[in-house]
Design a protein around this motif. Structure first.
Motif, short mmCIF file in Angstrom:
data_model
loop_
_atom_site.label_atom_id
_atom_site.label_comp_id
_atom_site.label_asym_id
_atom_site.label_seq_id
_atom_site.Cartn_x
_atom_site.Cartn_y
_atom_site.Cartn_z
N GLU A 86 16.07 66.25 3.76
CA GLU A 86 17.50 65.97 3.58
C GLU A 86 18.13 65.49 4.89
N ALA A 89 17.25 62.08 5.20
CA ALA A 89 17.94 61.28 4.19
C ALA A 89 19.35 60.90 4.65
N VAL A 114 26.19 58.58 -0.45
CA VAL A 114 24.84 59.17 -0.40
C VAL A 114 24.69 59.99 0.90
N GLU A 118 23.76 63.88 0.98
CA GLU A 118 22.55 64.36 1.68
C GLU A 118 22.95 65.43 2.70
N PRO A 164 14.76 54.08 -1.29
CA PRO A 164 15.22 54.81 -2.49
C PRO A 164 14.20 54.78 -3.63
N GLU A 168 12.65 58.30 -2.02
CA GLU A 168 13.59 59.19 -2.71
C GLU A 168 13.16 59.46 -4.14
N GLY A 171 11.00 62.43 -4.84
CA GLY A 171 11.70 63.71 -5.01
C GLY A 171 11.94 64.01 -6.49
N GLU A 201 20.07 63.31 -6.74
CA GLU A 201 19.05 62.34 -6.31
C GLU A 201 18.82 61.26 -7.37
N HIS A 204 21.15 58.71 -6.44
CA HIS A 204 20.78 57.96 -5.22
C HIS A 204 19.74 56.90 -5.54
N VAL A 205 18.76 57.28 -6.36
CA VAL A 205 17.71 56.31 -6.72
C VAL A 205 18.34 55.17 -7.54
#
Ligand SMILES: [Fe+2]
Ligand SMILES: [Fe+2]
Length: 277
Positions: A86, A89, A114, A118, A164, A168, A171, A201, A204-205
């Protein structure tokens, strides 16, 4: 005027988490409120040493110890490793703002949000470490995470494709399994934190997916072909399965991409296997 980029750079290079978080918050507020200049006139410098505290000590991933989650020690090791992800990130999101100029304003607003989320993830996990009588920095941490930022610093499309959509997105694949194990050992506090992280997340992706496709469209390129080429170039080691397909679909991957990803992951895995006999 390119104050936005100057602040993003200052936040990126800042070593104290508290100061970094303050700068992220001020960046978010300004990006929401102002009709800022997206070109920026200051030169963009390569950032190989981004700001982070003097501890944790960084080591190769093979030296980061894993322990069983049944013990407090094991859970501390896991939470420490996720907190480190994190922290990185936050820097990844700040670098996406600082480095790539001339994108639509919404791009900067998205990545500032984002960065903020994070920083909240990091805070939740470092608070949890304290509850378990530890702290961020108490253990060695993975030293190779920034390498993908450096490898992709030449192009926003490449960065969006590989940070991402590969790092990411990983994750999304692994977090449900970790949540299940923590539930089995009764660590409900950490489960709640990881459930929140997993939800955010996905978004975020999705942001990475949206901007990757937007740049492809601007350049008249086919996203799937570009993505495959970039994975061959940079992603042989980073791409790992199995994939959490429902979460990835929710985050904006297409069915076609997932089929392609599974084939590539298998191909890379076979290539990386040591030759024996
Ligand atoms: Fe996060
Ligand atoms: Fe994230």
């Amino acid at each position: 005027m390119d104050e936005i980029f100057a602040t993003a750079r200052q936040a990126l290079l800042c070593c104290s988490f508290q100061h970094k978080q303050m700068l992220v918050e001020s960046l978010c507020a300004r990006l929401q409120a102002e009709d800022f200049d997206v070109t920026g006139d200051s030169p963009v410098i390569p950032v190989s040493n981004v700001g982070r505290p003097s501890i944790p000590v960084l080591v190769p991933p093979t030296e980061v110890r894993r322990r069983r989650l049944g013990s407090v020690e094991g859970r501390v090791a896991l939470i420490h490793a996720v907190a480190h992800i994190e922290f990185n990130a936050v820097n990844f999101a700040l670098d996406a703002i600082y480095r790539f100029r001339g994108m639509p304003r919404q791009y900067y607003r998205d990545w500032a949000r984002v960065a903020y989320e994070e920083s909240v993830h990091f805070t939740l996990l470092s608070d949890r470490l304290r509850q378990l009588s530890s702290f961020y920095g108490a253990l060695p941490a993975h030293g190779g995470m920034w390498a993908m930022a450096v490898a992709t610093d030449y192009d926003v499309m490449t960065r969006m494709a590989l940070v991402p959509r590969v790092l990411e997105a990983r994750g999304l694949d692994v977090t449900p399994g970790i949540i299940d194990k923590l539930e089995m050992v009764g660590d409900h506090e950490t489960v709640l934190i990881l459930q929140r992280i997993l939800r955010e997340e996905v978004d975020h992706v999705r942001i990475g997916n949206d901007w990757f496709r937007w740049v492809c469209e601007q350049r008249g390129l086919a996203p799937l072909i570009v993505f495959k080429e970039l994975l061959y170039k940079h992603g042989r080691i980073a791409l790992r399965g199995p994939f959490n397909e429902p979460a990835r679909l929710q985050a904006g991957f297409t069915e076609e991409e997932l089929v392609e990803l599974k084939a590539l992951e298998q191909e890379f895995r076979e290539q990386l296997q040591p030759v024996t006999g």
